[in-house]
Design a protein around this motif. Sequence first.
Motif, PDB file in Angstrom:
ATOM      1  N   ILE A  97      -6.128   1.150  13.334  1.00 48.44           N
ATOM      2  CA  ILE A  97      -5.504   2.460  13.345  1.00 48.44           C
ATOM      3  C   ILE A  97      -5.477   3.080  14.725  1.00 48.44           C
ATOM      4  O   ILE A  97      -4.525   3.707  15.123  1.00 48.44           O
ATOM      5  N   SER A 148       0.838  -1.201   0.000  1.00 49.73           N
ATOM      6  CA  SER A 148       0.000   0.000   0.000  1.00 49.73           C
ATOM      7  C   SER A 148       0.872   1.249   0.000  1.00 49.73           C
ATOM      8  O   SER A 148       0.584   2.228  -0.706  1.00 49.73           O
ATOM      9  N   SER A 194      -3.528  -4.319   2.530  1.00 49.10           N
ATOM     10  CA  SER A 194      -4.776  -3.561   2.404  1.00 49.10           C
ATOM     11  C   SER A 194      -5.681  -4.135   1.331  1.00 49.10           C
ATOM     12  O   SER A 194      -6.900  -3.988   1.406  1.00 49.10           O
ATOM     13  N   THR A 248      -9.751  -2.250   9.354  1.00 46.57           N
ATOM     14  CA  THR A 248      -8.581  -1.387   9.464  1.00 46.57           C
ATOM     15  C   THR A 248      -8.187  -1.158  10.917  1.00 46.57           C
ATOM     16  O   THR A 248      -8.999  -0.746  11.744  1.00 46.57           O
ATOM     17  N   LYS A 264      -8.492   7.445  13.810  1.00 49.46           N
ATOM     18  CA  LYS A 264      -8.514   7.794  12.388  1.00 49.46           C
ATOM     19  C   LYS A 264      -8.401   9.288  12.149  1.00 49.46           C
ATOM     20  O   LYS A 264      -8.111   9.711  11.025  1.00 49.46           O
ATOM     21  N   TRP A 305     -13.842   2.167   6.696  1.00 48.02           N
ATOM     22  CA  TRP A 305     -12.619   1.526   7.170  1.00 48.02           C
ATOM     23  C   TRP A 305     -12.798   0.010   7.225  1.00 48.02           C
ATOM     24  O   TRP A 305     -11.933  -0.695   7.736  1.00 48.02           O
ATOM     25  N   GLN A 306     -13.919  -0.479   6.679  1.00 49.61           N
ATOM     26  CA  GLN A 306     -14.190  -1.907   6.538  1.00 49.61           C
ATOM     27  C   GLN A 306     -14.575  -2.165   5.083  1.00 49.61           C
ATOM     28  O   GLN A 306     -15.501  -1.535   4.571  1.00 49.61           O
ATOM     29  N   SER A 352      -3.593   8.726   2.307  1.00 51.75           N
ATOM     30  CA  SER A 352      -4.057   7.619   3.135  1.00 51.75           C
ATOM     31  C   SER A 352      -5.533   7.808   3.476  1.00 51.75           C
ATOM     32  O   SER A 352      -6.336   6.886   3.349  1.00 51.75           O
ATOM     33  N   GLU A 407      -1.464  -0.295   8.319  1.00 49.79           N
ATOM     34  CA  GLU A 407      -1.544   0.042   6.902  1.00 49.79           C
ATOM     35  C   GLU A 407      -1.828   1.522   6.632  1.00 49.79           C
ATOM     36  O   GLU A 407      -1.207   2.108   5.744  1.00 49.79           O
ATOM     37  N   PRO A 408      -2.741   2.179   7.359  1.00 49.86           N
ATOM     38  CA  PRO A 408      -2.930   3.608   7.099  1.00 49.86           C
ATOM     39  C   PRO A 408      -1.664   4.422   7.329  1.00 49.86           C
ATOM     40  O   PRO A 408      -1.394   5.393   6.611  1.00 49.86           O
ATOM     41  N   TYR A 431      -9.496   5.728   2.098  1.00 41.15           N
ATOM     42  CA  TYR A 431     -10.706   5.293   2.806  1.00 41.15           C
ATOM     43  C   TYR A 431     -11.940   6.070   2.357  1.00 41.15           C
ATOM     44  O   TYR A 431     -13.056   5.565   2.435  1.00 41.15           O
TER      45      TYR A 431
END
Length: 535
Positions: free
Chosen positions: A75, A37, A66, A73, A78, A102-103, A85, A486-487, A89
């Motif tokens: 995080i 990602s 991702s 997700t 958020k 985020w899903q 990034s 990942e974010p 989303y």
Amino acid sequence: MRILIILIYLSCVLVPVSAGTNPKAKHYDIVVYGATSAGVVAAHTAAKMGKSVVLIATDTHIGGLSSGGLGQTDIGNKFVIGGLSRDFYKRLGDIYGEEETWQFEPSAASKVFDDYINEANVPIIANKRIESISKENTTITSLILVNTFGSTRKKQEISGEVFLDCSYEGDLLAIAGVSYTVGREDNSVYKETYSGFHLPVYRKTSGYHQFPDNVSPYVVPGDSTSGLLWGIGDKEFVENGTGDKGVQAYNFRICLTDSVENMIPITKPENYDPKKYELLIRLFQAQPNDRKISSYFIWTKMPGRKTDVNNRGGFSTDMIGANHNWPEASFEERKSIFEDHLDYTKGLLYFYVSDERVPQELRDFVSKWGYPKDEYVDNNNFTPQLYIREGRRMIGEYVMTEHNVTGRQIVNDPIGMAAYNMDSHNVNRLVVDGMVKNEGNVEIGGFKPYPVSYKSITPKRSECTNLLVPVSLSSSHIAFGSIRMEPVFMLLGESAAVAAAQAIDEDAAVQNINYPTLKKTLLEKGQILKYQKPE
């Protein structure tokens, strides 16, 4: 403490020194290695800033975890995720008719990453790995690429001005002669509390990622001469905080569906061996009143009647202890480790639906699910991405530690924010006082989002001056457990690309670029560099 630092040896042996770049080499301003990602976002960013860029992938999968099943997700907060990034989303939200989400399903994430590549016209070189590099003093001049698997006779040279290592493993930084470490530092190295061996209380612990007391590790319960059950290593109990080369467990984030029309049933996989799951039966027996699926998996529902299944409990999707060699393994060795994890995971699902020793409630639940026909259609409907929770970690200009995560130390050159708990999965499964125990799980939270230093993605200037490392960044084990989401990788990938473009424009080493200029550009791109509690 056993820390592996690659110094003069790699510089002399693995890095051929070139008097100049081959004029036949294809040249780019910015070369991005690793189609994670972070790599996709970095390549998109560099191209949009007017730089020529290429993205090199070791296979054909784009987007890393991702788009590889991690749809739930992680995080922590958020509100500190900005730039591309956050845009990722929001674009996913567009797919599902929401402001942002985020899903998501793997295929939705793949679409967004494909859009990033296509919008910026980023060329991709797929199924290639680095065989060697050319380097003049501290400057990488070019990479020699060969097929990831198969014949290596046909080679391809790519030259560039600035290079980004966006791989989960840190393969480019290692072959470039940059210092790194694998495993867990001793607590004494950075005066930390949670790095190193971690099993503070092994009695009266059960349920959450641990075995209850008195589960025998032996083939014949209670008989140490009968040998150990599958999945238990020979690691000995040592003092907490002791450093080692252990790597937190990998797994697959599993996408399943309960839609009969879209389902491929779970069937017996090749190399199936029910003996691998004998410890699971003993866990069922030790917890006779615990028949909730949530005690054995994190079974999170995703859009499209799908799941993101993750590890939970004493015995689950994490293949504890099987991945320690991965970070420095050859690609052939990694392929073998990957296939071992695949056999284990598909076998675990089949064990749940087929073995009569599995409690009926659990067998009935898992039997309602199968592999989705519309995901990973070019990979037998199962993710091609193993969850590489930790590979090499660079030892760069600045090392992020537990003290940064907890807010006791605050950097003055932020390029993004991280916000998750210090989170390490188990590293070993071992015998303690005649009982089986998992070791290495750490989940420590309760702190505010914190900034990540620009210097933590730059190598030591004495080692390399045109390389940036936004994924296998300079961090202690326990701090990496917080940063490794990942974010955050995506926002660090964007920041690295901006810094790379600036280094070219300023004709400067990446360590010497003007930070106020970088900060201004990042803020203009929507990056968040300071935490402000939302109203």
